[in-house]
Design a protein around this motif. Structure first.
Motif, PDB file in Angstrom:
ATOM      1  N   GLY A  23       0.800  -1.211   0.000  1.00 22.90           N
ATOM      2  CA  GLY A  23       0.000   0.000   0.000  1.00 22.90           C
ATOM      3  C   GLY A  23       0.833   1.262   0.000  1.00 22.90           C
ATOM      4  N   ARG A  63       4.892   0.937   6.820  1.00 25.44           N
ATOM      5  CA  ARG A  63       3.586   1.473   6.439  1.00 25.44           C
ATOM      6  C   ARG A  63       2.694   1.627   7.665  1.00 25.44           C
ATOM      7  N   ASP A  67       1.230   5.107   9.010  1.00 27.35           N
ATOM      8  CA  ASP A  67      -0.219   5.245   9.163  1.00 27.35           C
ATOM      9  C   ASP A  67      -0.583   5.736  10.558  1.00 27.35           C
ATOM     10  N   HIS A 160      -7.603  -6.707   1.011  1.00 25.18           N
ATOM     11  CA  HIS A 160      -8.264  -6.250  -0.201  1.00 25.18           C
ATOM     12  C   HIS A 160      -9.746  -6.641  -0.200  1.00 25.18           C
ATOM     13  N   THR A 163     -11.521  -4.138   1.875  1.00 22.42           N
ATOM     14  CA  THR A 163     -11.645  -2.868   1.168  1.00 22.42           C
ATOM     15  C   THR A 163     -12.765  -2.919   0.135  1.00 22.42           C
ATOM     16  N   THR A 167     -16.135  -0.760   0.542  1.00 22.12           N
ATOM     17  CA  THR A 167     -16.436   0.203  -0.510  1.00 22.12           C
ATOM     18  C   THR A 167     -17.827  -0.027  -1.081  1.00 22.12           C
ATOM     19  N   THR A 193      -8.600  11.747  -6.423  1.00 23.67           N
ATOM     20  CA  THR A 193      -7.250  11.700  -5.867  1.00 23.67           C
ATOM     21  C   THR A 193      -6.252  11.920  -6.994  1.00 23.67           C
ATOM     22  N   GLU A 197      -2.022   7.947  -5.984  1.00 26.76           N
ATOM     23  CA  GLU A 197      -2.793   7.818  -4.746  1.00 26.76           C
ATOM     24  C   GLU A 197      -3.949   6.857  -4.988  1.00 26.76           C
ATOM     25  N   HIS A 199      -5.534   4.958  -2.754  1.00 24.04           N
ATOM     26  CA  HIS A 199      -6.404   4.711  -1.606  1.00 24.04           C
ATOM     27  C   HIS A 199      -7.697   5.515  -1.726  1.00 24.04           C
ATOM     28  N   SER A 246      -3.526   9.885   1.536  1.00 21.01           N
ATOM     29  CA  SER A 246      -3.244   8.927   2.598  1.00 21.01           C
ATOM     30  C   SER A 246      -1.919   9.249   3.280  1.00 21.01           C
TER      31      SER A 246
END
Length: 315
Positions: A23, A63, A67, A160, A163, A167, A193, A197, A199, A246
């Protein structure tokens, strides 16, 4: 072994594969390599970067730390032992009672139960409401999943899966709110975005908050070239460009891109940026939001400035 060898046994990953796995945008990987000396990929005969598995594992640790708010300059280049120590302290300082909802989501991901995961996420939205889900519950769930992945408790395909289901559920809730019969009016908000990017969750949660304020929303999705964002703003008659960055997006690249977008977009269009990118700063013609809860009062302030009736119907 030189830095241009191609070992036949060690597993290696391309920069695109590392971007998907960790990511971390490709530009971030290149900036860290140039600025901090890590990662230090090998090169194939075509001079393409190849990343050994141990470096990819370290990038996963980095990461999660980034974050959580650590600046790259303070953590990139440290040993895995030091990074793991920082993560342990982070886990201790972060409340472990992540809530039954987050625990249920993690359990379903571990069981590969995509159908039940979607049902649970839908139920949470219905119970809590779109506003609470987008502003607090959703970010908490995403954080819990990301932390579990960083600890090695979930595979990248499970992250994933979360996500995609998250979404889909949130998009359905936004569509339902937009079609609920309440009049929609200005500001007309264009969401997107920058390139590099990928995300989208932060952007989608912001769209939910604008939707609840009765705004007209148009989504471009992710990774749209900056000139195209400006062209879309002009074509759609946008009042606001809403952009998400992000924590792994390079701050200098974000600020340079915002300056370019400000120069290309119509002067009447405001640029509102948000996200966890630590170096994101407000500048002339660009507002920066750190919390999704700040969107509602900002929309109210925009309407007061423009004196536009909120009941203006969508054309």
């Amino acid at each position: 072994m030189t830095n241009r060898d191609e070992p036949s046994s060690a597993p290696l990953m391309s920069i695109a594969a590392v971007e998907r796995d960790c990511g971390l945008p490709k530009d971030t990987l290149r900036v860290w390599e140039r600025r901090y000396g890590f990662p230090n990929p090998l090169r194939d005969r075509h001079d393409e970067r190849l990343y050994p598995a141990d470096q990819v594992a370290t990038l996963r640790l980095l990461r999660r730390l980034v974050d959580a708010g650590h600046r790259p300059g303070k953590v990139v280049g440290r040993s895995d032992e030091e990074l793991s120590g920082l993560l342990r302290r982070l886990d201790v300082s972060t409340p472990q009672a992540i809530g039954s909802e987050a625990q249920q989501v993690l359990t379903l991901l571990a069981a590969y139960d995509a159908v039940r995961l979607r049902e649970v996420l839908n139920a949470i939205v219905l119970r809590a409401g779109l506003g609470a889900f987008a502003a607090t519950i959703g970010p908490g769930l995403a954080g819990a999943v990301g932390a579990a992945w960083s600890r090695g408790e979930l595979e990248i395909h499970q992250e994933h899966l979360f996500t995609e289901q998250f979404t889909s559920v949130l998009r359905s809730a936004i569509n339902a709110a937009q079609g609920a019969g309440a009049p929609r009016g200005r500001p007309r908000v264009l969401f997107g975005t920058f390139p590099q990017e990928p995300h989208a969750l932060g952007l989608l949660m912001a769209e939910a908050m604008f939707t609840l304020e009765g705004c007209i929303g148009i989504s471009l999705g992710v990774q749209t070239p900056i000139p195209e964002i400006a062209a879309a703003a002009r074509a759609h008659g946008a009042d606001i460009l809403a952009l998400s960055f992000s924590s792994t997006f390079p701050a200098p690249q974000a600020m340079t891109g915002l300056a370019e977008l400000r120069a290309l977009a119509p002067e009447t269009v405001e640029i509102w940026a948000g996200g966890a990118c630590p170096g994101l700063r407000p500048k002339a013609g660009c507002l920066v939001f750190r919390e999704l809860s700040a969107i509602a009062p900002a929309v109210g302030a925009w309407r007061a400035r423009v004196a536009e009736p909120a009941s203006e119907a969508h054309p």
